[in-house]
Design an enzyme around this catalytic site. Structure first.
Site, PDB file in Angstrom:
ATOM      1  CG  ASP A   1      41.651  30.825  38.709  1.00 57.75           C
ATOM      2  OD1 ASP A   1      42.712  31.323  38.289  1.00 57.75           O
ATOM      3  OD2 ASP A   1      40.624  31.491  38.959  1.00 57.75           O
TER       4      ASP A   1
ATOM      5  CG  ASP B   1      45.278  34.208  36.839  1.00 57.93           C
ATOM      6  OD1 ASP B   1      44.873  33.079  37.176  1.00 57.93           O
ATOM      7  OD2 ASP B   1      44.520  35.164  36.624  1.00 57.93           O
TER       8      ASP B   1
END
Length: 505
Positions: free
Chosen positions: A108, A286
């Site tokens: 992430d 992201d």
């Protein structure tokens, strides 16, 4: 997206038994993979250690697939294979401790801590590791769906063929509801900057660099948007894989260390400007976000152009059309309202215990989900319909009046997490959406920004755009998640503090 991001788990909304991304599983092979290319670019596959996914409900992964090596010039880079679940979650495998204990994690770029879940997942056993060092400092990370809390520990972490020593990570003791409990991945490995790391813990990527494990301060993502493909994707630590991009990358500078944030220009629907970002907007790349999130003003324009409507509204109308009369007949026959939806198999709740004892809570408290946490959109729609029908029966309305009334209310239902449905048959008539980054337009076709689940008449299509309003000075902000990163190979250049995008291959 770090500590503030509202996680998007579409599978829960679409009545799937597990979460999606990440950005939550059993469609594709998973494993630690490394590739080695000779000077001519041919792949050399020395053999060896692989892993197959753990079974439902946790348990350690078992040896089974291959480890490969990748060489770019004189720089050896580490490649970890990613598993793709419905184009909405991409995760791979790491190992912690000595001997190694294996776990699946989301890589992430929107957060910076490594943490492992506690319930229904592979669980780290510190007593089984000879390299474990006790820390015990408490920690908590806030997500939009709740918070995870636990304590810090320290051990060796293996990512591909790299072994990071003395890595701090969080052992969770509390998780935020079904989002993580129902997922098959065991944790999250944050690749954001230390500035947003909870407890100021040194991120895994920083330690890779500091311990000299990578020669190039770069990592890169390729996310395969073909859910039936042999490979779900890959993350390369220390370089890029030329097999998975075409042309040159367009690089933009990181404007704020925390997330991988950069400046973005205008956004176009077809050839028409949306106006809001003509003077510039902020954006982040992201990998932990499944969709594309942006200002409501623009998302509304996009969803209007593509004919999107709220998922809950669509599910509600489906329930009315197919089961409205049956539910009404059950209520007229004085069936117990709390059991109606379970009797027609929309909900697992049987009306005898749990928060759904007060079915009105579905209307009164939108965040209070019943069915013991296994609440999907169809269950939600059914339970609300029961309440609405009961109210109209008390007014002695006719069957047609009640069904028309309930159908009208369906139109007024917002989607709780902002997701919207589109007609799968309308993809060919939808406009392209383009983002201006580094003076270049990065276009997404309807097939690229719509997530399609299922085939034929049962297929459901979800808009890849959701609304998220971040006020100045931090916004307006766009979150370019897997929908964008799947179309464009993405390079995160830590050494030069830039982000680069090129056509994925």
């Amino acid at each position: 997206m770090g500590t503030q991001f509202t996680a998007i788990w579409i599978a829960l909304l679409l009545s799937f038994p597990v979460v999606l991304s990440a950005r939550d599983d059993g469609l594709m092979r998973i494993g630690l993979k490394k590739k080695k290319l000779d000077q001519l670019g041919r792949r050399v596959v020395p053999g060896s250690v692989n892993f197959i996914p753990k079974e439902e409900g946790g348990g350690a992964s078992k040896p089974a697939a291959t480890k490969k090596y990748y060489n770019l010039g004189e720089t050896e880079a580490d490649i970890v294979a990613l598993k793709n679940y419905l184009d909405a979650q991409y995760y791979g495998e790491i190992a912690i401790g000595t001997p190694p204990q294996t776990f699946t994690v989301i890589f992430d770029t929107g957060s910076s801590n490594l943490w492992l879940a506690c319930y229904f997942h592979s669980k780290y056993k510190s007593s089984a590791s000879t390299t474990y060092v006790k820390n015990g400092t408490s920690a908590a990370i806030q997500y939009g769906t709740g918070s995870i809390s636990g304590f810090f520990s320290q051990d060796s972490v293996e990512v591909g063929d790299l072994v990071v020593k003395n890595q701090g990570f969080i052992e969770a003791t509390k998780e935020p509801g079904v989002t993580f409990l129902a997922s098959k991945f065991d944790g999250i490995l944050g690749l954001g900057f230390q500035e947003i790391s909870v407890g100021n813990a040194v991120p895994v990527w920083y330690n890779m660099v500091n311990q000299g494990l990578v020669k190039e301060k770069v990592f890169s993502f390729w996310l395969n948007r073909n859910v039936e493909g042999e490979e779900g994707g890959e993350i390369v630590f220390g370089g890029v894989d030329p097999n998975h991009y075409k042309g040159e990358h367009t690089y933009v500078p990181v404007t704020h260390k925390g997330y991988w944030q950069f400046d973005m220009g205008d956004l176009l629907i077809g050839t028409e400007t949306t106006g809001l970002c003509a003077g510039g907007c902020k954006a982040i790349a992201d990998s932990g976000t499944s969709l594309l999130a942006g200002p409501t003003t623009v998302i509304t324009q996009i969803n209007n152009a593509i004919g999107a409507s709220g998922i809950v509204s669509e599910e509600c109308k489906t329930v009315v059309a197919q089961y409205g009369k049956i539910i009404l007949e059950m209520l007229v026959a004085q069936a117990q309202p709390r059991k109606v939806c379970s009797q027609i198999s929309f909900c697992t709740f049987d009306g005898t215990q749990g928060v759904s004892m007060n079915i009105e809570s579905v209307v009164e408290e939108s965040s209070d989900k019943s069915s013991d946490g296994l609440h999907d959109a169809m269950c939600t729609a059914c339970e609300m319909m029961v309440v609405w029908m009961e109210n109209r029966l008390r007014l002695n309305d006719t069957e047609d009046q009640i069904l028309d009334y309930v159908n009208d209310l369906c139109d007024r239902l917002p989607s709780p997490n902002g997701e919207s449905a589109v007609e799968c048959s309308s993809l060919s008539s939808m406009p392209s959406i383009s983002f201006e980054i580094g003076g270049k337009l990065f276009e997404l076709s309807p097939e690229q920004y719509v997530l399609k689940v299922g085939e034929g008449v049962s297929a459901q299509c979800i808009s890849g755009f959701i609304a998220l309003d971040v006020p100045p000075p931090h916004g307006p902000l766009w979150i370019l998640g897997d929908v964008f990163m799947g179309r464009y190979h993405t390079v995160f250049d830590y050494g030069n503090l830039t982000v680069g995008f090129a056509d994925a291959a």
